[in-house]
Design an enzyme around this catalytic site. Structure first.
Site, PDB file in Angstrom:
ATOM      1  N   TYR A  53       0.824  -1.219   0.000  1.00 22.14           N
ATOM      2  CA  TYR A  53       0.000   0.000   0.000  1.00 22.14           C
ATOM      3  C   TYR A  53       0.856   1.266   0.000  1.00 22.14           C
ATOM      4  O   TYR A  53       0.432   2.280  -0.550  1.00 22.14           O
ATOM      5  CB  TYR A  53      -1.031  -0.043   1.147  1.00 22.14           C
ATOM      6  CG  TYR A  53      -2.088  -1.084   0.836  1.00 22.14           C
ATOM      7  CD1 TYR A  53      -3.134  -0.788  -0.032  1.00 22.14           C
ATOM      8  CD2 TYR A  53      -1.992  -2.377   1.333  1.00 22.14           C
ATOM      9  CE1 TYR A  53      -4.067  -1.763  -0.382  1.00 22.14           C
ATOM     10  CE2 TYR A  53      -2.919  -3.351   0.999  1.00 22.14           C
ATOM     11  CZ  TYR A  53      -3.951  -3.044   0.141  1.00 22.14           C
ATOM     12  OH  TYR A  53      -4.866  -4.008  -0.221  1.00 22.14           O
ATOM     13  N   ARG A  56       1.524   1.768  -3.648  1.00 27.38           N
ATOM     14  CA  ARG A  56       0.334   2.280  -4.349  1.00 27.38           C
ATOM     15  C   ARG A  56       0.110   3.748  -4.014  1.00 27.38           C
ATOM     16  O   ARG A  56      -0.271   4.543  -4.865  1.00 27.38           O
ATOM     17  CB  ARG A  56      -0.900   1.466  -3.955  1.00 27.38           C
ATOM     18  CG  ARG A  56      -0.830   0.042  -4.435  1.00 27.38           C
ATOM     19  CD  ARG A  56      -2.152  -0.645  -4.325  1.00 27.38           C
ATOM     20  NE  ARG A  56      -3.154  -0.023  -5.167  1.00 27.38           N
ATOM     21  CZ  ARG A  56      -4.428  -0.352  -5.172  1.00 27.38           C
ATOM     22  NH1 ARG A  56      -4.858  -1.300  -4.383  1.00 27.38           N
ATOM     23  NH2 ARG A  56      -5.275   0.254  -5.956  1.00 27.38           N
ATOM     24  N   VAL A  88      -9.602   3.139  -4.346  1.00 27.74           N
ATOM     25  CA  VAL A  88      -8.992   3.745  -3.159  1.00 27.74           C
ATOM     26  C   VAL A  88      -8.104   4.928  -3.553  1.00 27.74           C
ATOM     27  O   VAL A  88      -7.494   5.562  -2.703  1.00 27.74           O
ATOM     28  CB  VAL A  88      -8.218   2.697  -2.327  1.00 27.74           C
ATOM     29  CG1 VAL A  88      -9.177   1.658  -1.769  1.00 27.74           C
ATOM     30  CG2 VAL A  88      -7.107   2.028  -3.134  1.00 27.74           C
ATOM     31  N   ASP A  89      -8.047   5.222  -4.865  1.00 31.48           N
ATOM     32  CA  ASP A  89      -7.300   6.412  -5.295  1.00 31.48           C
ATOM     33  C   ASP A  89      -8.163   7.655  -5.053  1.00 31.48           C
ATOM     34  O   ASP A  89      -9.333   7.553  -4.669  1.00 31.48           O
ATOM     35  CB  ASP A  89      -6.871   6.279  -6.770  1.00 31.48           C
ATOM     36  CG  ASP A  89      -8.047   6.240  -7.757  1.00 31.48           C
ATOM     37  OD1 ASP A  89      -8.931   7.124  -7.670  1.00 31.48           O
ATOM     38  OD2 ASP A  89      -8.070   5.338  -8.620  1.00 31.48           O
ATOM     39  N   HIS A 104     -14.441   1.153  -0.469  1.00 37.70           N
ATOM     40  CA  HIS A 104     -13.344   0.259  -0.069  1.00 37.70           C
ATOM     41  C   HIS A 104     -12.165   0.988   0.573  1.00 37.70           C
ATOM     42  O   HIS A 104     -11.066   0.464   0.610  1.00 37.70           O
ATOM     43  CB  HIS A 104     -12.876  -0.562  -1.289  1.00 37.70           C
ATOM     44  CG  HIS A 104     -13.929  -1.511  -1.783  1.00 37.70           C
ATOM     45  ND1 HIS A 104     -13.884  -2.120  -3.010  1.00 37.70           N
ATOM     46  CD2 HIS A 104     -15.077  -1.942  -1.187  1.00 37.70           C
ATOM     47  CE1 HIS A 104     -14.962  -2.891  -3.153  1.00 37.70           C
ATOM     48  NE2 HIS A 104     -15.700  -2.798  -2.077  1.00 37.70           N
ATOM     49  N   GLY A 169     -16.347   0.938 -15.433  1.00 32.87           N
ATOM     50  CA  GLY A 169     -15.072   0.280 -15.158  1.00 32.87           C
ATOM     51  C   GLY A 169     -15.039  -0.630 -13.953  1.00 32.87           C
ATOM     52  O   GLY A 169     -14.051  -0.643 -13.219  1.00 32.87           O
ATOM     53  N   THR A 170     -16.097  -1.381 -13.763  1.00 34.27           N
ATOM     54  CA  THR A 170     -16.042  -2.406 -12.708  1.00 34.27           C
ATOM     55  C   THR A 170     -16.546  -3.731 -13.266  1.00 34.27           C
ATOM     56  O   THR A 170     -17.535  -3.764 -13.988  1.00 34.27           O
ATOM     57  CB  THR A 170     -16.839  -2.006 -11.439  1.00 34.27           C
ATOM     58  OG1 THR A 170     -16.949  -3.164 -10.589  1.00 34.27           O
ATOM     59  CG2 THR A 170     -18.223  -1.470 -11.727  1.00 34.27           C
ATOM     60  N   SER A 171     -15.849  -4.806 -12.897  1.00 38.87           N
ATOM     61  CA  SER A 171     -16.248  -6.128 -13.387  1.00 38.87           C
ATOM     62  C   SER A 171     -17.489  -6.637 -12.662  1.00 38.87           C
ATOM     63  O   SER A 171     -18.042  -7.659 -13.024  1.00 38.87           O
ATOM     64  CB  SER A 171     -15.095  -7.121 -13.193  1.00 38.87           C
ATOM     65  OG  SER A 171     -14.752  -7.194 -11.823  1.00 38.87           O
TER      66      SER A 171
HETATM   67  N1  APR Z   1     -12.092   1.877 -19.172  1.00 39.39           N
HETATM   68  C1  APR Z   1     -13.192   1.321 -18.590  1.00 39.39           C
HETATM   69  N2  APR Z   1     -13.194   0.077 -18.086  1.00 39.39           N
HETATM   70  C2  APR Z   1     -12.051  -0.628 -18.174  1.00 39.39           C
HETATM   71  C3  APR Z   1     -10.874  -0.115 -18.752  1.00 39.39           C
HETATM   72  C4  APR Z   1     -10.926   1.207 -19.268  1.00 39.39           C
HETATM   73  N3  APR Z   1      -9.871   1.801 -19.846  1.00 39.39           N
HETATM   74  N4  APR Z   1      -9.910  -1.071 -18.673  1.00 39.39           N
HETATM   75  C5  APR Z   1     -10.452  -2.128 -18.054  1.00 39.39           C
HETATM   76  N5  APR Z   1     -11.744  -1.876 -17.758  1.00 39.39           N
HETATM   77  C6  APR Z   1     -12.737  -2.708 -17.091  1.00 39.39           C
HETATM   78  C7  APR Z   1     -12.481  -4.214 -17.159  1.00 39.39           C
HETATM   79  O1  APR Z   1     -13.030  -4.742 -18.369  1.00 39.39           O
HETATM   80  C8  APR Z   1     -13.236  -4.707 -15.916  1.00 39.39           C
HETATM   81  O2  APR Z   1     -14.592  -4.980 -16.221  1.00 39.39           O
HETATM   82  O3  APR Z   1     -12.705  -2.390 -15.723  1.00 39.39           O
HETATM   83  C9  APR Z   1     -13.149  -3.510 -14.957  1.00 39.39           C
HETATM   84  C10 APR Z   1     -12.161  -3.690 -13.821  1.00 39.39           C
HETATM   85  O4  APR Z   1     -12.585  -4.746 -13.018  1.00 39.39           O
HETATM   86  P1  APR Z   1     -11.759  -5.197 -11.732  1.00 39.39           P
HETATM   87  O5  APR Z   1     -10.313  -5.239 -12.058  1.00 39.39           O
HETATM   88  O6  APR Z   1     -12.413  -6.416 -11.221  1.00 39.39           O
HETATM   89  O7  APR Z   1     -11.944  -3.964 -10.716  1.00 39.39           O
HETATM   90  P2  APR Z   1     -13.164  -3.639  -9.751  1.00 39.39           P
HETATM   91  O8  APR Z   1     -14.454  -4.098 -10.317  1.00 39.39           O
HETATM   92  O9  APR Z   1     -13.023  -2.205  -9.391  1.00 39.39           O
HETATM   93  O10 APR Z   1     -12.790  -4.521  -8.499  1.00 39.39           O
HETATM   94  C11 APR Z   1     -13.634  -4.455  -7.377  1.00 39.39           C
HETATM   95  O11 APR Z   1     -12.203  -5.861  -6.082  1.00 39.39           O
HETATM   96  O12 APR Z   1      -9.994  -6.367  -5.722  1.00 39.39           O
HETATM   97  C12 APR Z   1     -11.120  -5.774  -5.173  1.00 39.39           C
HETATM   98  O13 APR Z   1     -11.351  -4.101  -3.559  1.00 39.39           O
HETATM   99  C13 APR Z   1     -10.891  -4.312  -4.869  1.00 39.39           C
HETATM  100  O14 APR Z   1     -12.279  -2.398  -5.298  1.00 39.39           O
HETATM  101  C14 APR Z   1     -11.769  -3.602  -5.858  1.00 39.39           C
HETATM  102  C15 APR Z   1     -12.872  -4.610  -6.110  1.00 39.39           C
END
Ligand code: APR
Length: 229
Positions: A53, A56, A88-89, A104, A169-171
């Site tokens: 951390y 980061r 967390v940024d 988070h 941008g979240t999976s």
């Molecule tokens: N623009 C938009 N989306 C994007 C880009 C981009 N340039 N590049 C990648 N992505 C997408 C990916 O396709 C994916 O769906 O962003 C998503 C990132 O997903 P994760 O890496 O799983 O991140 P997140 O969903 O924020 O993770 C959730 O998991 O590890 C823990 O606590 C941590 O907050 C985090 C949480």
């Protein structure tokens, strides 16, 4: 003003140069995410956790908000905007967004081990031996896997009051955050370059990176332009 609620994840900061979590074979800049994201690891290897951390946090000094963060801040001219971020940024704040809920935690804060005392540390490292006022080791103010997410109720309430929900941008693989989309019956727009399969009616997927997707979404919201690329 209509209430635009935005749920963001690592993907919104990707174009600023911060790696996402998934999609890199579970590696985050050569650290095994499983080792640095669980509360258990704190008790077995505090030095490794602090180092991860600290790195980061130092990286945050080198990065800037991208167009996606900036457009979200700009939208406050026309909408009431509430951002719920898993990140967390501090890039939403630097871009100028005024309402940001960090589900988070935040890299620029530290806390005692029971998380009852939170202090701003800016970009400074936390080192082994740095103590909180109760004598416990100071730790990053991060919600690790295995810990409660104290701001969930607030986030649920905010999503319930949305007129529009935007997800960027979240999976949507990590709960409870991923479940937030179930707290609204209003239209949901999702910006992500990958074809996410979301089990929810009324979702429009904008398959673009965050900056391009936000440009399209802003033109759609403010000028009524179609969402096609
Ligand atoms: N623009 C938009 N989306 C994007 C880009 C981009 N340039 N590049 C990648 N992505 C997408 C990916 O396709 C994916 O769906 O962003 C998503 C990132 O997903 P994760 O890496 O799983 O991140 P997140 O969903 O924020 O993770 C959730 O998991 O590890 C823990 O606590 C941590 O907050 C985090 C949480």
């Amino acid at each position: 003003m209509k209430h635009l609620v935005v749920l963001t994840g690592a993907g919104i900061s990707a174009e600023s140069g911060i790696s996402t979590f998934r999609g890199n074979n579970g590696l985050w800049e050569n650290y095994d995410v499983r080792q640095v994201a669980y509360i258990d690891s704190w008790y077995t290897n505090k030095a490794l956790m602090l180092d991860f951390y600290n790195r980061r946090r130092r990286q945050l000094q080198q990065v800037k908000p991208n167009e996606a963060h900036l457009i979200l801040a700009e939208l406050e001219r026309d909408f009431k905007v509430s951002i719920i971020t898993q990140n967390v940024d501090n890039l939403h704040e630097i871009a100028g967004s005024s309402t940001v809920i960090h589900l988070h935690g935040e890299l620029t804060k530290a806390c005692n081990e029971s998380k009852t005392e939170v202090i701003d540390i800016g970009f400074n490292d936390i080192t082994l031996g740095d103590k909180a006022s109760d004598g416990s080791q100071l730790r990053p103010f991060i919600v690790w896997f295995g810990e409660a997410v104290p701001l969930m109720e607030t986030a649920e309430r905010v999503v319930r009051s949305a007129d529009i929900l935007l997800v960027v941008g979240t999976s949507l693989q990590v709960y409870p955050a991923a479940g937030l989309i179930n707290y609204t019956a209003k239209p949901i727009y999702v910006i992500d370059p990958e074809p996410l399969h979301i089990n929810h009616n009324g979702v429009t997927l904008i398959r673009e990176k965050a900056s391009k997707g936000m440009e399209l979404f802003k033109a759609f919201l403010v000028k009524g332009k179609p969402l096609s690329t």
